[in-house]
Design a protein around this motif. Structure first.
Motif, PDB file in Angstrom:
ATOM      1  N   UNK A 179      12.832   4.218  -0.465  1.00  0.00           N
ATOM      2  CA  UNK A 179      13.563   3.655   0.676  1.00  0.00           C
ATOM      3  C   UNK A 179      14.815   4.467   1.013  1.00  0.00           C
ATOM      4  N   UNK A 180      15.379   5.149   0.014  1.00  0.00           N
ATOM      5  CA  UNK A 180      16.610   5.916   0.227  1.00  0.00           C
ATOM      6  C   UNK A 180      16.381   7.212   1.000  1.00  0.00           C
ATOM      7  N   UNK A 181      15.135   7.622   1.110  1.00  0.00           N
ATOM      8  CA  UNK A 181      14.832   8.854   1.850  1.00  0.00           C
ATOM      9  C   UNK A 181      13.899   8.596   3.036  1.00  0.00           C
ATOM     10  N   UNK A 182      13.584   7.331   3.289  1.00  0.00           N
ATOM     11  CA  UNK A 182      12.594   6.998   4.316  1.00  0.00           C
ATOM     12  C   UNK A 182      13.007   7.516   5.694  1.00  0.00           C
ATOM     13  N   UNK A 183      14.277   7.344   6.063  1.00  0.00           N
ATOM     14  CA  UNK A 183      14.715   7.799   7.386  1.00  0.00           C
ATOM     15  C   UNK A 183      14.638   9.323   7.488  1.00  0.00           C
ATOM     16  N   UNK A 184      14.992  10.017   6.415  1.00  0.00           N
ATOM     17  CA  UNK A 184      14.935  11.484   6.430  1.00  0.00           C
ATOM     18  C   UNK A 184      13.484  11.957   6.485  1.00  0.00           C
ATOM     19  N   UNK A 185      12.606  11.295   5.736  1.00  0.00           N
ATOM     20  CA  UNK A 185      11.190  11.642   5.805  1.00  0.00           C
ATOM     21  C   UNK A 185      10.652  11.423   7.219  1.00  0.00           C
ATOM     22  N   UNK A 186      11.039  10.313   7.834  1.00  0.00           N
ATOM     23  CA  UNK A 186      10.564  10.034   9.188  1.00  0.00           C
ATOM     24  C   UNK A 186      11.030  11.127  10.153  1.00  0.00           C
ATOM     25  N   UNK A 187      12.277  11.571  10.015  1.00  0.00           N
ATOM     26  CA  UNK A 187      12.797  12.627  10.883  1.00  0.00           C
ATOM     27  C   UNK A 187      12.055  13.946  10.679  1.00  0.00           C
ATOM     28  N   UNK A 188      11.611  14.190   9.441  1.00  0.00           N
ATOM     29  CA  UNK A 188      10.871  15.412   9.137  1.00  0.00           C
ATOM     30  C   UNK A 188       9.379  15.289   9.451  1.00  0.00           C
ATOM     31  N   UNK A 189       8.928  14.070   9.713  1.00  0.00           N
ATOM     32  CA  UNK A 189       7.500  13.840   9.959  1.00  0.00           C
ATOM     33  C   UNK A 189       6.691  13.762   8.681  1.00  0.00           C
ATOM     34  N   UNK A 190       7.337  13.420   7.568  1.00  0.00           N
ATOM     35  CA  UNK A 190       6.683  13.351   6.272  1.00  0.00           C
ATOM     36  C   UNK A 190       6.504  11.898   5.844  1.00  0.00           C
ATOM     37  N   UNK A 191       5.564  11.679   4.937  1.00  0.00           N
ATOM     38  CA  UNK A 191       5.367  10.377   4.321  1.00  0.00           C
ATOM     39  C   UNK A 191       5.239  10.584   2.816  1.00  0.00           C
ATOM     40  N   UNK A 192       5.413   9.510   2.075  1.00  0.00           N
ATOM     41  CA  UNK A 192       5.210   9.584   0.628  1.00  0.00           C
ATOM     42  C   UNK A 192       3.771   9.999   0.321  1.00  0.00           C
ATOM     43  N   UNK A 193       2.819   9.468   1.065  1.00  0.00           N
ATOM     44  CA  UNK A 193       1.408   9.809   0.835  1.00  0.00           C
ATOM     45  C   UNK A 193       1.148  11.293   1.054  1.00  0.00           C
ATOM     46  N   UNK A 194       1.815  11.887   2.033  1.00  0.00           N
ATOM     47  CA  UNK A 194       1.638  13.318   2.301  1.00  0.00           C
ATOM     48  C   UNK A 194       1.964  14.139   1.076  1.00  0.00           C
ATOM     49  N   UNK A 195       2.994  13.737   0.349  1.00  0.00           N
ATOM     50  CA  UNK A 195       3.456  14.513  -0.809  1.00  0.00           C
ATOM     51  C   UNK A 195       2.674  14.195  -2.077  1.00  0.00           C
ATOM     52  N   UNK A 196       2.293  12.941  -2.232  1.00  0.00           N
ATOM     53  CA  UNK A 196       1.734  12.533  -3.537  1.00  0.00           C
ATOM     54  C   UNK A 196       0.232  12.325  -3.539  1.00  0.00           C
ATOM     55  N   UNK A 197      -0.461  12.422  -2.403  1.00  0.00           N
ATOM     56  CA  UNK A 197      -1.917  12.246  -2.445  1.00  0.00           C
ATOM     57  C   UNK A 197      -2.611  13.456  -1.862  1.00  0.00           C
TER      58      UNK A 197
END
Length: 197
Positions: A179-197
């Motif tokens: 949750x602490x990086x969710x806004x930054x990930x959204x701005x970059x167009x990234x998701x947790x799933x993109x990185x970990x799956x």
């Protein structure tokens, strides 16, 4: 995380590339809040300012990433590898540095996404004058990540003496802190799933 996933080292290096890009974006977003005078102010560090340090890390990224990309494409080494250092500080504004750093970070992510474990011990050649530098992809990527971490730490410390608080950079995508990086990930167009799956 699926422990049976193939190519675990390549996958780890890809997660390092994502973390590197995120940390750079977080740090440069903080630096973007500085006035130009603060951005250029002489400070106590290896390089004498935040601007000089960020320019240096960008030039080094260009230098090593060019060698890695050429090796990946089976191209000959850059004939004038030091051309990436033709200007000590090619960018004067934080906005320009942030844009260019994101561009090179995305190239690094793409390069790491294309790696497979059985390719990582292949040699990368950098045509340094006098004697070529020969490194495996594993070692060169590890060096590149370590170089970035080192200089981000210096900028982080220099920010502590400015009007802008240095942002937290000491995590590595802990699951409980998404949750602490969710806004930054959204701005970059990234998701947790993109990185970990």
């Amino acid at each position: 995380m699926n422990s049976a996933r193939p190519d675990p080292l390549a996958r780890h290096l890809l997660s390092m590339a994502y973390n590197n890009g995120w940390a750079n974006q977080r740090l440069l977003s903080a630096c973007a809040q500085l006035s130009q005078a603060e951005f250029e102010a002489r400070r106590c560090s290896f390089f004498p300012s935040i601007k000089a340090t960020l320019n240096h890390t960008l030039c080094v990224d260009w230098f090593y990433l060019d060698a890695l990309e050429r090796a990946q494409q089976d191209l000959t080494p850059h004939p004038d590898c030091y051309s990436f250092f033709a200007a000590d500080e090619p960018f004067q504004s934080c906005a320009d540095l942030q844009r260019e750093q994101l561009s090179v970070d995305l190239r690094l992510i793409a390069l790491c996404a294309a790696q497979r474990d059985d390719q990582l011990e292949r040699i990368v050649t950098i045509a340094r004058p006098g004697r070529p530098q020969l490194e495996t992809r594993t070692r060169l990527l590890a060096h590149l990540f370590q170089h970035q971490i080192h200089h981000r730490g210096q900028v982080h410390a220099m920010l502590a003496g400015s009007s802008v608080a240095p942002p937290p950079l000491d995590e590595f995508f802990c699951a409980g802190e998404a949750d602490k990086r969710a806004a930054e990930f959204a701005a970059l167009g990234w998701t947790e799933d993109l990185i970990w799956t």
